[in-house]
Design an enzyme around this catalytic site. Structure first.
Site, PDB file in Angstrom:
ATOM      1  N   LYS A 226     -42.471 -35.434  -4.888  1.00 51.47           N
ATOM      2  CA  LYS A 226     -41.111 -35.878  -4.528  1.00 51.47           C
ATOM      3  C   LYS A 226     -40.064 -35.152  -5.379  1.00 51.47           C
ATOM      4  CE  LYS A 226     -39.372 -39.772  -6.452  1.00 51.47           C
ATOM      5  NZ  LYS A 226     -38.058 -39.554  -7.073  1.00 51.47           N
ATOM      6  N   ASN A 227     -40.328 -35.079  -6.690  1.00 53.01           N
ATOM      7  CA  ASN A 227     -39.312 -34.519  -7.584  1.00 53.01           C
ATOM      8  C   ASN A 227     -39.189 -33.007  -7.467  1.00 53.01           C
ATOM      9  OD1 ASN A 227     -38.682 -37.036  -8.402  1.00 53.01           O
ATOM     10  ND2 ASN A 227     -39.528 -36.862 -10.477  1.00 53.01           N
TER      11      ASN A 227
ATOM     12  N   ARG B 117     -29.914 -41.056  -7.215  1.00 51.26           N
ATOM     13  CA  ARG B 117     -29.202 -40.211  -8.157  1.00 51.26           C
ATOM     14  C   ARG B 117     -29.429 -38.718  -7.896  1.00 51.26           C
ATOM     15  NH1 ARG B 117     -27.571 -39.720 -13.547  1.00 51.26           N
ATOM     16  NH2 ARG B 117     -28.634 -37.971 -14.490  1.00 51.26           N
TER      17      ARG B 117
ATOM     18  N   CYS C 143     -27.510 -47.706 -12.569  1.00 48.82           N
ATOM     19  CA  CYS C 143     -28.900 -47.402 -12.252  1.00 48.82           C
ATOM     20  C   CYS C 143     -29.753 -48.320 -13.090  1.00 48.82           C
ATOM     21  CB  CYS C 143     -29.176 -45.946 -12.591  1.00 48.82           C
ATOM     22  SG  CYS C 143     -30.915 -45.579 -12.740  1.00 48.82           S
TER      23      CYS C 143
ATOM     24  N   PRO D 242     -25.723 -40.621 -17.123  1.00 49.14           N
ATOM     25  CA  PRO D 242     -24.527 -39.895 -16.702  1.00 49.14           C
ATOM     26  C   PRO D 242     -24.857 -38.494 -16.179  1.00 49.14           C
ATOM     27  CG  PRO D 242     -24.701 -39.912 -19.095  1.00 49.14           C
ATOM     28  CD  PRO D 242     -25.833 -40.759 -18.580  1.00 49.14           C
TER      29      PRO D 242
ATOM     30  N   ASP E 221     -22.901 -35.817 -17.195  1.00 47.59           N
ATOM     31  CA  ASP E 221     -22.016 -34.969 -17.994  1.00 47.59           C
ATOM     32  C   ASP E 221     -22.549 -33.548 -18.189  1.00 47.59           C
ATOM     33  OD1 ASP E 221     -23.935 -36.480 -19.450  1.00 47.59           O
ATOM     34  OD2 ASP E 221     -23.003 -35.893 -21.332  1.00 47.59           O
ATOM     35  N   LEU E 222     -23.861 -33.399 -18.312  1.00 42.90           N
ATOM     36  CA  LEU E 222     -24.396 -32.046 -18.516  1.00 42.90           C
ATOM     37  C   LEU E 222     -24.228 -31.185 -17.264  1.00 42.90           C
ATOM     38  CD1 LEU E 222     -27.744 -32.645 -20.483  1.00 42.90           C
ATOM     39  CD2 LEU E 222     -25.420 -32.420 -21.343  1.00 42.90           C
TER      40      LEU E 222
ATOM     41  N   ASP F 219     -42.081 -40.930 -16.348  1.00 46.63           N
ATOM     42  CA  ASP F 219     -42.416 -41.500 -15.029  1.00 46.63           C
ATOM     43  C   ASP F 219     -43.844 -42.044 -14.964  1.00 46.63           C
ATOM     44  OD1 ASP F 219     -39.900 -40.939 -14.163  1.00 46.63           O
ATOM     45  OD2 ASP F 219     -40.436 -39.250 -12.889  1.00 46.63           O
TER      46      ASP F 219
ATOM     47  N   ILE G  68     -36.897 -41.184 -23.332  1.00 42.38           N
ATOM     48  CA  ILE G  68     -36.048 -40.490 -22.343  1.00 42.38           C
ATOM     49  C   ILE G  68     -34.961 -41.427 -21.799  1.00 42.38           C
ATOM     50  CG2 ILE G  68     -36.002 -39.139 -20.187  1.00 42.38           C
ATOM     51  CD1 ILE G  68     -37.740 -37.788 -22.279  1.00 42.38           C
TER      52      ILE G  68
ATOM     53  N   ARG H  29     -39.888 -45.414  -2.192  1.00 45.74           N
ATOM     54  CA  ARG H  29     -39.078 -44.250  -2.557  1.00 45.74           C
ATOM     55  C   ARG H  29     -39.978 -43.113  -3.050  1.00 45.74           C
ATOM     56  NH1 ARG H  29     -34.821 -45.111  -6.859  1.00 45.74           N
ATOM     57  NH2 ARG H  29     -34.757 -42.903  -6.403  1.00 45.74           N
TER      58      ARG H  29
HETATM   59  C1  UD1 Z   1     -35.657 -36.433 -13.298  1.00 48.90           C
HETATM   60  C2  UD1 Z   1     -36.653 -37.055 -12.358  1.00 48.90           C
HETATM   61  C3  UD1 Z   1     -37.019 -38.449 -12.841  1.00 48.90           C
HETATM   62  C4  UD1 Z   1     -37.523 -38.389 -14.274  1.00 48.90           C
HETATM   63  C5  UD1 Z   1     -36.529 -37.655 -15.169  1.00 48.90           C
HETATM   64  C6  UD1 Z   1     -37.056 -37.404 -16.575  1.00 48.90           C
HETATM   65  C7  UD1 Z   1     -36.096 -36.058 -10.232  1.00 48.90           C
HETATM   66  C8  UD1 Z   1     -35.531 -36.232  -8.870  1.00 48.90           C
HETATM   67  N1  UD1 Z   1     -36.060 -37.134 -11.034  1.00 48.90           N
HETATM   68  O1  UD1 Z   1     -34.493 -37.252 -13.280  1.00 48.90           O
HETATM   69  O2  UD1 Z   1     -38.038 -38.974 -11.977  1.00 48.90           O
HETATM   70  O3  UD1 Z   1     -37.695 -39.692 -14.759  1.00 48.90           O
HETATM   71  O4  UD1 Z   1     -36.217 -36.367 -14.598  1.00 48.90           O
HETATM   72  O5  UD1 Z   1     -38.249 -36.707 -16.528  1.00 48.90           O
HETATM   73  O6  UD1 Z   1     -36.604 -35.018 -10.577  1.00 48.90           O
HETATM   74  N2  UD1 Z   1     -28.677 -37.273 -19.074  1.00 48.90           N
HETATM   75  C9  UD1 Z   1     -27.395 -37.314 -19.557  1.00 48.90           C
HETATM   76  N3  UD1 Z   1     -26.454 -36.528 -18.968  1.00 48.90           N
HETATM   77  C10 UD1 Z   1     -26.733 -35.709 -17.905  1.00 48.90           C
HETATM   78  C11 UD1 Z   1     -28.059 -35.671 -17.416  1.00 48.90           C
HETATM   79  C12 UD1 Z   1     -29.012 -36.457 -18.022  1.00 48.90           C
HETATM   80  O7  UD1 Z   1     -27.100 -38.025 -20.514  1.00 48.90           O
HETATM   81  O8  UD1 Z   1     -25.833 -35.027 -17.408  1.00 48.90           O
HETATM   82  C13 UD1 Z   1     -29.723 -38.100 -19.724  1.00 48.90           C
HETATM   83  C14 UD1 Z   1     -30.311 -39.171 -18.813  1.00 48.90           C
HETATM   84  O9  UD1 Z   1     -29.542 -40.339 -18.829  1.00 48.90           O
HETATM   85  C15 UD1 Z   1     -31.675 -39.348 -19.432  1.00 48.90           C
HETATM   86  C16 UD1 Z   1     -32.050 -37.950 -19.911  1.00 48.90           C
HETATM   87  O10 UD1 Z   1     -30.821 -37.244 -20.010  1.00 48.90           O
HETATM   88  O11 UD1 Z   1     -31.604 -40.223 -20.527  1.00 48.90           O
HETATM   89  C17 UD1 Z   1     -32.985 -37.172 -19.017  1.00 48.90           C
HETATM   90  O12 UD1 Z   1     -32.508 -37.223 -17.694  1.00 48.90           O
HETATM   91  P1  UD1 Z   1     -32.810 -36.080 -16.634  1.00 48.90           P
HETATM   92  O13 UD1 Z   1     -33.898 -35.194 -17.138  1.00 48.90           O
HETATM   93  O14 UD1 Z   1     -31.530 -35.460 -16.227  1.00 48.90           O
HETATM   94  O15 UD1 Z   1     -33.374 -36.931 -15.424  1.00 48.90           O
HETATM   95  P2  UD1 Z   1     -33.129 -36.710 -13.893  1.00 48.90           P
HETATM   96  O16 UD1 Z   1     -33.006 -35.254 -13.592  1.00 48.90           O
HETATM   97  O17 UD1 Z   1     -32.072 -37.631 -13.400  1.00 48.90           O
END
Ligand code: UD1
Length: 457
Positions: free
Chosen positions: A51-52, A128, A152, A158, A160-161, A342, A364, A434
């Site tokens: 899925k991811n 998301r 969520c 967020p 932000d990145l 996950d 995480i 999902r």
């Molecule tokens: C993806 C996966 C999700 C998995 C996660 C971590 C998909 C569709 N989903 O989610 O199943 O649990 O990776 O392996 O691939 N963060 C920020 N700011 C940002 C982006 C992220 O603070 O702009 C934080 C998040 O809140 C979290 C951490 O960074 O605490 C990691 O998130 P991220 O790796 O971005 O997860 P997703 O890509 O949303």
């Protein structure tokens, strides 16, 4: 193309306002899963496409006016949600291979003309990962308006990145009425983007955007997840110039345009780990077909240390576990190649019935222990201390009605049900739908007593 031109299998149902609460649910409605525990698992389970990986790959179709054909696409509610979002941007869909559980589907996506660059709240709030359209839309169309996903269950999460990275590529990005508004009328320009911490989604979004930027982009402290590498492989097949995937620095040299491609989606390592852990809790011997031990890396090491036997086969690998064989183990979630967040909830179900104590630490996501009170209702002995859970193994869990709270938490309750005496019912199965394709069929085929109880429609 409007969502109603989508193949029926990819269409979200039209619902009355009273049913709207259910519309994050794909086809699962308020179904429940009933499990009668205590049966070992024997046979084989075919692992679906990830899925991811599928979600960012579908978003990548926005980068070209030619057709991107994806094979091995799993049947999941999240895929349907993204298909509906892409369709309202103008992406055309065709689909083959509805059939067997084993094969996944082939979906052809063609973004010949993108006639709408807004991703509305209604669709984004369901998932998301919808934010993955942001980078491709800005790169191809010079503008995008993408709703912030909102609250969520597993933390604030967020974007932000993603936003900062696009700004570094030269986009003007602002927030308006809950929407991210990004503009780059003259196109994006390559830059060095150093992430302060690893984000899978931000790496994917910016890697896609950089493919159509002028010059070179370096993504430093990039995510190394196999799904990121799978996306890069597909982008390269579409004509992108990308190196360094699988390392923490990805270099993208932008191109004027990308072209169509065929791509087969990598196996789902989270589904793989989940079924391996199901054999751990229930006992038995199952071949996971299409899975790969290399892909699950540290998870395989952890499961072996917890007492499971894993052995490569021609078609994947075999996992076996005898009653009483499980031992407690400490686990900390980390970005890849560390132990995946996950699989944290599933691992907790496993060690709940292991000999001895285990400590599971989540690094995480905040608030990713919502399965703990539900597991405790089934007799698990778990104490939470901040980001760590201390689990003292018990000889047997007891069946109970429990409630799913998010995708991975819900499957951990199914695993606990396999290990429990008596009957467990897991409510809010739409979370499961999902991310797990035909879970009850896959488990029942191996001898588990698991069935879906359909809610009245
Ligand atoms: C993806 C996966 C999700 C998995 C996660 C971590 C998909 C569709 N989903 O989610 O199943 O649990 O990776 O392996 O691939 N963060 C920020 N700011 C940002 C982006 C992220 O603070 O702009 C934080 C998040 O809140 C979290 C951490 O960074 O605490 C990691 O998130 P991220 O790796 O971005 O997860 P997703 O890509 O949303």
């Amino acid at each position: 193309m409007t969502p109603h031109d989508l193949p029926e299998d990819l269409r979200l149902a039209t619902r009355s306002p009273a049913q709207a609460a259910q519309d994050a649910i794909g086809r699962g409605g308020m179904d429940q899963i009933r499990i009668c525990g205590g049966r070992p698992l024997r046979g084989e389970i075919r692992i679906s496409g990830a899925k991811n990986a599928a979600l960012p790959l579908m978003a990548a179709s926005l980068l070209t006016d030619e057709t991107l054909t994806l094979t091995g696409v799993p049947h999941l509610a999240d895929i349907t949600t993204l298909a509906n979002l892409l369709a309202q941007h103008g992406v055309g869909f065709s689909m083959n291979g509805e059939g067997a559980v084993s094969d996944g589907r082939e979906i052809a996506l063609t973004a010949a003309i993108i006639d709408n660059t807004t991703a509305p709240y209604d669709l984004v709030r369901k998932m998301r990962a919808s934010a993955l359209v942001l980078g491709p839309l800005v790169a191809r169309c010079g503008e995008a308006r993408v709703s912030l996903p909102g609250g969520c269950a597993i933390g604030t999460r967020p974007l932000d990145l993603h936003i900062k990275g696009l700004q570094q590529l030269g986009a003007e990005v602002g927030l308006d009425n809950g929407y991210i508004e990004a503009r780059a009328p003259k196109g994006l320009t390559g830059a060095e983007i150093a992430f302060p911490f690893v984000s899978v989604g931000a790496t994917e979004n910016l890697m896609m955007a950089a493919c159509l930027a002028k010059g070179e982009t370096r993504l430093v402290n990039a995510a190394r997840e196999p799904e990121v590498a799978d996306l890069a492989k597909c982008l390269i097949a579409m004509g992108a110039d990308i190196s360094g995937t699988g390392t923490d620095t990805i270099v993208v040299r932008g191109a004027d345009r990308l072209h169509g491609a065929h791509h087969h989606i990598v196996a789902d390592r989270i589904e793989t780990g989940t079924y391996a852990m199901a054999v751990g809790v229930a006992g038995g011997n199952v071949e996971l077909v299409g899975a790969s031990l290399e892909l699950i890396g540290v998870v395989a090491d952890t499961l072996r240390a917890a007492g499971l036997e894993l052995e490569a086969t021609d078609r994947g690998f075999r996992v076996a576990c005898e009653p009483g064989q499980l031992t407690g183990i400490d686990v900390m979630t980390e970005p890849y190649p560390g132990f995946p967040t996950d699989l944290q909830a599933q691992m907790m179900a496993l060690v709940s019935v292991a000999n001895g104590a285990s400590m599971i630490t989540e690094t995480i996501f905040e608030n990713r222990f919502m399965h703990v009170p539900e597991l405790a209702r089934m007799g698990a002995n778990i104490n939470l201390h901040g980001a760590s859970a201390m689990i003292r193994g018990v000889p047997q869990l007891t069946g109970a009605p429990v409630m799913a709270t998010d995708l991975r938490a819900s499957v951990s309750l199914v695993l606990a049900g396999l290990a429990a005496s008596g009957e467990t019912t897991v409510g809010r199965v739409y979370h499961l739908d999902r991310g797990y394709e035909r879970l009850e069929e896959k488990l029942s085929a191996c001898g588990a007593e698991v069935e879906r109880i359909k809610a009245a429609r």
